[in-house]
Design a protein around this motif. Structure first.
Motif, short mmCIF file in Angstrom:
data_model
loop_
_atom_site.label_atom_id
_atom_site.label_comp_id
_atom_site.label_asym_id
_atom_site.label_seq_id
_atom_site.Cartn_x
_atom_site.Cartn_y
_atom_site.Cartn_z
N CYS A 28 46.41 44.44 37.82
CA CYS A 28 47.64 43.74 38.16
C CYS A 28 48.72 44.04 37.13
O CYS A 28 48.52 43.80 35.93
CB CYS A 28 47.39 42.23 38.22
SG CYS A 28 46.34 41.74 39.60
N CYS A 209 48.60 41.97 45.98
CA CYS A 209 47.58 42.80 45.32
C CYS A 209 46.41 43.10 46.25
O CYS A 209 45.85 44.19 46.20
CB CYS A 209 47.09 42.11 44.05
SG CYS A 209 48.30 42.19 42.71
N GLY A 226 42.91 42.77 34.63
CA GLY A 226 44.17 42.08 34.37
C GLY A 226 44.00 41.11 33.23
O GLY A 226 42.93 41.03 32.61
N HIS A 235 43.42 35.98 40.82
CA HIS A 235 42.28 36.82 41.19
C HIS A 235 41.29 36.09 42.09
O HIS A 235 40.66 36.69 42.97
CB HIS A 235 41.59 37.34 39.92
CG HIS A 235 42.40 38.37 39.21
ND1 HIS A 235 42.13 38.80 37.92
CD2 HIS A 235 43.50 39.08 39.60
CE1 HIS A 235 43.02 39.71 37.56
NE2 HIS A 235 43.86 39.89 38.56
N GLU A 238 42.79 36.48 45.43
CA GLU A 238 42.61 37.85 45.93
C GLU A 238 41.23 38.03 46.54
O GLU A 238 41.08 38.63 47.62
CB GLU A 238 42.78 38.86 44.78
CG GLU A 238 44.21 39.20 44.43
CD GLU A 238 44.25 40.36 43.46
OE1 GLU A 238 43.82 41.47 43.86
OE2 GLU A 238 44.67 40.18 42.31
#
Length: 452
Positions: A28, A209, A226, A235, A238
């Motif tokens: 990221c 992302c 990241g 995350h 994600e």
């Protein structure tokens, strides 16, 4: 055999690529509305070293680091500056690239912008709605339903109940549950927007992302990295989006670098204790900053201060001094050498740069004793694998800045004063040079100098 600490399993694991000889990495990147700070520098340098080391090990590396060029902060700054979003973001992309180049950071294989992948985001959102992992709210926003993903919390290690109790989440009456997060924001007046099946709008941050990593690396790839601050919620979200949409694991290994701290507090803009890379580089050589970052293990906190950077400067000078005056041929590393093998073992153990750097100092000590040019070549070649000691020693030690004094003439005057036993004059010249940032070193071969 390289081992990586996997945040997902909370343990070191032996790295096994999905495709033999290939490693796919997604990191990221920056949200471009301001100059990058030292925390960004740490992310850039750490994953640059990860990428370089996989290159050294013979892997074909596809390294993707994205750019977020649309979000609330960018919109707010463009209004504040009375500047178009495109002009603002491009200006700070250029500034970011200048900082990265100064720090010796290689360009990623791909550096996609969020606004270039709106179609990918819309496609993923459509799938999530069809699979009942997302819903259209009354106000036109689209939210991800956190409860629909049974494994939510597996990266942070918290249950939904823990997360509700421990996290500050914006209360939005349009959500089904408070932890649900936005995938698509309906258009608002005077904000940029794109057409979608649900009306005009723009993407939420987390979906960016997931869409970009999938576009460049596939639904299932090797490493996602990241800063530690992104572990939750970014995350975690994600994973929920990507795995629900694609019915497969997103990434095998999750790597997170530690925080940068100032006076034992996390560096952040909200606390006003952050330092831009540009500000730091006004005081310190970029290689000193890179060396400072790599002296700490990437998962450990990094304590920032001028004193720590001064110490890093002196330590890096010691390495360059050991190479001074020696003829060094550019060559590959001879991994059969015991110290080279020790360096490799350190790097293969979760990219242990502090231990690897200690090997460089072992080599420097041997070189200082023996003046061995082959050992000097090995030191330079090993350091190069992590982006250090790539400059001419004289250029580094004497610095690029011009000094108004005629240093060589003053050294000659000091030599003559010492020969005439005029030690007071010799000391005066040494002090004068020191006041101007020039350090003298008397060696059997004569007096040499370096910048303080």
């Amino acid at each position: 055999m390289i081992k990586i600490y996997n945040t997902l399993s909370k343990s070191k694991e032996t790295f096994k690529p999905i495709q033999e000889g290939q490693v796919n990495i997604y990191v990221c990147g920056m949200t471009v509305y301001d100059l990058c700070h030292i925390g960004h520098a740490r992310v850039m340098v750490i994953f640059d070293v990860v990428r370089r080391w996989f290159d050294i090990l013979g892997y074909s590396v596809n390294y993707v680091r994205n750019i977020t060029d649309i979000d609330d902060k960018i919109i707010s700054r463009s209004i504040q500056n009375n500047e178009s979003i495109q002009a603002l973001t491009q200006r700070y992309i250029n500034e970011m690239n200048d900082d990265a180049k100064a720090l010796g950071v290689l360009s990623p294989s791909n550096e996609p912008k969020a606004t270039e992948h709106i179609k990918d985001m819309l496609s993923m959102i459509k799938i999530l709605i069809e699979k009942q992992h997302a819903y259209v709210a009354k106000n036109g926003d689209i939210f991800y339903s956190v409860r629909s993903f049974k494994e939510y919390g597996k990266l942070s290690g918290k249950s939904l109940e823990d997360l509700r109790a421990g996290e500050r989440v914006d209360i939005d009456q349009n959500k089904h549950e408070e932890l649900d997060f936005v995938l698509w924001k309906s258009a608002k007046p005077n904000e940029p927007s794109w057409e979608s099946p649900w009306g005009k709008g723009r993407p939420g941050w987390h979906i960016e992302c997931s869409a970009m990593s999938s576009h460049y690396l596939g639904h299932h790839f090797d490493i996602h990295g990241g800063g530690q601050d992104l572990q939750f919620p970014h995350h975690e979200n994600e994973i929920a989006q990507s795995e629900a949409a694609h019915d497969c694991k997103m990434a095998n290994y999750w790597m997170h670098n530690g925080f940068v701290r100032v006076d034992d507090e996390k560096m952040s803009k909200s606390l006003g204790n952050f330092f831009t890379i540009r500000t730091v580089l006004e005081k310190f050589d970029p290689e000193v900053v890179r060396f400072f970052i790599l002296r700490a293990h990437y998962r450990s906190p990094l304590n920032y201060s001028d004193a720590h950077l001064d110490d890093a400067k002196l330590a890096l000078q010691r390495l360059y001094v050991s190479l001074r005056g020696l003829k060094i041929e550019n060559s590959d590393v001879d991994w059969r050498h015991p110290l080279a093998n020790k360096f490799k073992e350190a790097m293969n153990d979760d990219f242990n740069t502090p231990e690897a750097i200690s090997v460089l100092f072992e080599l420097a000590n041997e070189i200082n004793k023996s003046k061995s040019e082959p050992l000097a070549g090995l030191l330079k070649a090993l350091a190069k694998t992590i982006g250090l000691l790539e400059r001419d020693p004289e250029n580094f030690l004497k610095g690029d800045e011009k000094i108004s004094l005629n240093i060589d003439a003053l050294i000659l005057q000091r030599y003559e004063a010492k020969n005439n036993k005029d030690f007071k004059e010799a000391d005066r010249i040494r002090s004068l040079l020191l006041e101007n940032g020039v350090v003298l070193e008397d060696t059997p071969q004569g007096t040499i100098w370096r910048k303080e």
